[in-house]
Design a protein around this motif. Structure first.
Motif: not given
Length: 68
Positions: A54-58
């Protein structure tokens, strides 16, 4: 810092990208690419598919908490 709940997943197999909303109560261990149908699993050392692809972590990682 405000937690971002959307992340763009990029399939490492075919390069297809899709923005998804991340779950906040659990980690997502599997994700099927809409384009090539490959089932993605987290890379070693990552807790979920968002942390790997993903482009953003969870959300858990964004909160600097231990992941699921």
């Amino acid at each position: 810092m405000e937690v971002q709940l959307k992340s763009e997943i990029t399939c490492p197999n075919c390069g297809h990208k899709k923005v998804e909303e991340m779950p906040t109560e659990s980690c997502q261990f599997f994700y099927e690419c809409d384009n090539c149908k490959k089932v993605l699993r987290p890379n070693e050392g990552d807790c979920c598919v968002y942390c790997s692809f993903g482009s953003v972590k969870c959300p858990s990682i964004q909160h600097k908490e231990s992941c699921c």
